[in-house]
Design an enzyme around this catalytic site. Structure first.
Site, PDB file in Angstrom:
ATOM      1  N   GLY A   1     -16.036 -19.421 -30.722  1.00 22.94           N
ATOM      2  CA  GLY A   1     -14.667 -20.363 -30.858  1.00 22.94           C
ATOM      3  C   GLY A   1     -15.163 -21.732 -30.799  1.00 22.94           C
ATOM      4  O   GLY A   1     -16.205 -22.304 -31.186  1.00 22.94           O
TER       5      GLY A   1
ATOM      6  N   ARG B   1      10.351  -8.168 -14.546  1.00 28.89           N
ATOM      7  CA  ARG B   1       8.860  -7.773 -14.349  1.00 28.89           C
ATOM      8  C   ARG B   1       7.957  -8.429 -15.144  1.00 28.89           C
ATOM      9  O   ARG B   1       8.362  -8.941 -16.169  1.00 28.89           O
ATOM     10  CB  ARG B   1       8.656  -6.159 -14.692  1.00 28.89           C
ATOM     11  CG  ARG B   1       9.430  -5.210 -14.198  1.00 28.89           C
ATOM     12  CD  ARG B   1       8.668  -4.749 -12.655  1.00 28.89           C
ATOM     13  NE  ARG B   1       9.537  -3.711 -12.072  1.00 28.89           N
ATOM     14  CZ  ARG B   1      10.708  -3.718 -11.448  1.00 28.89           C
ATOM     15  NH1 ARG B   1      11.344  -4.735 -11.300  1.00 28.89           N
ATOM     16  NH2 ARG B   1      11.108  -2.469 -10.886  1.00 28.89           N
TER      17      ARG B   1
ATOM     18  N   ASP C   1      -7.981 -16.352 -30.342  1.00 31.01           N
ATOM     19  CA  ASP C   1      -7.127 -17.678 -30.086  1.00 31.01           C
ATOM     20  C   ASP C   1      -6.749 -18.155 -31.440  1.00 31.01           C
ATOM     21  O   ASP C   1      -5.686 -18.760 -31.597  1.00 31.01           O
ATOM     22  CB  ASP C   1      -7.667 -18.781 -29.331  1.00 31.01           C
ATOM     23  CG  ASP C   1      -7.913 -18.194 -27.853  1.00 31.01           C
ATOM     24  OD1 ASP C   1      -7.647 -17.115 -27.551  1.00 31.01           O
ATOM     25  OD2 ASP C   1      -8.395 -18.977 -27.082  1.00 31.01           O
TER      26      ASP C   1
ATOM     27  N   GLY D   1       9.408  -8.758 -31.893  1.00 30.81           N
ATOM     28  CA  GLY D   1      11.115  -8.799 -31.569  1.00 30.81           C
ATOM     29  C   GLY D   1      11.376  -9.810 -30.226  1.00 30.81           C
ATOM     30  O   GLY D   1      12.422  -9.387 -29.809  1.00 30.81           O
TER      31      GLY D   1
HETATM   32  O1  F6P Z   1     -11.133 -18.455 -25.778  1.00 32.29           O
HETATM   33  C1  F6P Z   1     -11.024 -17.156 -26.133  1.00 32.29           C
HETATM   34  C2  F6P Z   1     -10.021 -16.452 -24.913  1.00 32.29           C
HETATM   35  O2  F6P Z   1      -9.809 -15.049 -25.236  1.00 32.29           O
HETATM   36  C3  F6P Z   1      -9.122 -17.129 -24.361  1.00 32.29           C
HETATM   37  O3  F6P Z   1      -7.567 -16.801 -24.965  1.00 32.29           O
HETATM   38  C4  F6P Z   1      -9.026 -16.492 -22.869  1.00 32.29           C
HETATM   39  O4  F6P Z   1      -8.464 -17.582 -22.166  1.00 32.29           O
HETATM   40  C5  F6P Z   1     -10.506 -16.438 -22.683  1.00 32.29           C
HETATM   41  O5  F6P Z   1     -11.190 -16.327 -23.876  1.00 32.29           O
HETATM   42  C6  F6P Z   1     -10.689 -15.406 -21.706  1.00 32.29           C
HETATM   43  O6  F6P Z   1     -12.128 -15.555 -21.194  1.00 32.29           O
HETATM   44  P1  F6P Z   1     -13.010 -14.615 -20.457  1.00 32.29           P
HETATM   45  O7  F6P Z   1     -13.162 -13.530 -20.939  1.00 32.29           O
HETATM   46  O8  F6P Z   1     -14.221 -15.415 -19.944  1.00 32.29           O
HETATM   47  O9  F6P Z   1     -12.092 -14.724 -19.016  1.00 32.29           O
END
Ligand code: F6P
Length: 281
Positions: free
Chosen positions: A59, A206, A85, A143
């Site tokens: 990413g 919740r 993401d 939804g």
């Molecule tokens: O950047 C990708 C991502 O999946 C984010 O959406 C998420 O916050 C993060 O990685 C989670 O990272 P880790 O597995 O290091 O907690």
């Protein structure tokens, strides 16, 4: 690269992995690679091994790091967008996004059964530290009555009053999808705000955080095809002499985008879609 831990791979190395989640490479974020000394070690090890090209799959962090590495050491490098993401400029979709999205929708469907059976309000938190692509699309596909994303500033008073009106006037159950990076603070923080408000005293609320369920599992067909196309294109780009670019799919065609554009520009969510959530709820 830093530890000099190289394994030669061939075609058979990738047999029977197309249906798997995760990575057989076991590569991950590296603190040491953030330092010039760490990158220097990596470059020396690559040169020693006679490696004259790199494909960086990941990413924004991976690709920004790869671009710095190229600037410092000029080892030809092609980026391949892999993140759930979907927040990378230079491609309509990133590898992993569709799988994560479908996992989120599957879970929202299941949560809806309890919400509906017991007239509850659910705040479902999906991943997206800085981007709302998963939240927005899973919200529409699942939804949801409301979607909260980091790209827009929401006023907590308005959020509360909207949810309250949903629960009391139109629905007896509701689902609000919250991106983990929403500026209001994620589902737990928002639930605290709601619970502290007398108007919500009678509402059965919740929180469900989908978390890492979204980062694993067998990839969807769409993700598999995307990964195959982008993987092959990355190798071809490297062989064609491209360096410091990212391969991406734009309007269903493979495109190369200079790395500096990938990390300096931001891909926007579709704000029209955001409007749809309120219209449809
Ligand atoms: O950047 C990708 C991502 O999946 C984010 O959406 C998420 O916050 C993060 O990685 C989670 O990272 P880790 O597995 O290091 O907690």
């Amino acid at each position: 690269m830093i530890e000099g831990d190289f394994v030669e791979m061939n075609r058979t190395s990738v047999s029977n992995i197309i249906q798997k989640g995760g990575t057989i490479l076991k590569s991950a974020r590296s603190k040491e690679f953030r330092t010039p000394e760490g990158r220097q070690k990596a470059a020396e090890n690559l040169k020693q091994q006679g490696i004259d090209g790199l494909i960086a799959i990941g990413g924004d962090g991976t690709l920004a790091g790869a671009a710095v590495f190229y600037d410092e050491h000029q080892i030809p490098l092609v980026g391949c967008p892999g993140t759930i993401d979907n927040d990378l400029f230079g491609t309509d979709e990133t590898i992993g996004f569709d799988t994560a999205l479908n996992t989120a929708i599957e879970n929202i469907d299941k949560i809806r059964d309890t919400a509906d059976a017991h007239d509850r309000l659910f705040l479902v938190e999906v991943m997206g530290r800085d981007a709302g692509f998963i939240a927005l699309n899973s919200g529409i596909g699942g939804g949801a009555e409301m979607v909260l994303v980091p790209e827009t500033l929401s006023d907590i008073k308005k959020v509360k009053s909207y949810i309250h009106s949903l629960m009391s006037e139109q629905h007896r159950s509701s689902i609000v999808v919250v991106a983990e990076g929403d500026e209001l603070g994620g589902a737990t923080r928002i639930s605290e705000e709601l619970r502290a408000d007398e108007a919500f005293a009678e509402i059965d609320l919740r929180v469900c955080i989908l978390g890492h369920t979204q980062r694993g599992g067998s990839p969807t067909a769409r993700d598999r095809v995307l990964a195959c196309r982008l993987g092959v294109s990355a190798v071809e780009a490297l062989l064609d002499g491209h360096a410091n670019v990212m391969v991406g799919l734009i309007d269903n065609r493979i495109r190369l985008t200079p790395s500096r554009n990938v990390y300096s520009r931001k891909k926007s969510i579709n704000f029209e879609l955001l409007g749809l959530t309120t219209l449809l709820s």
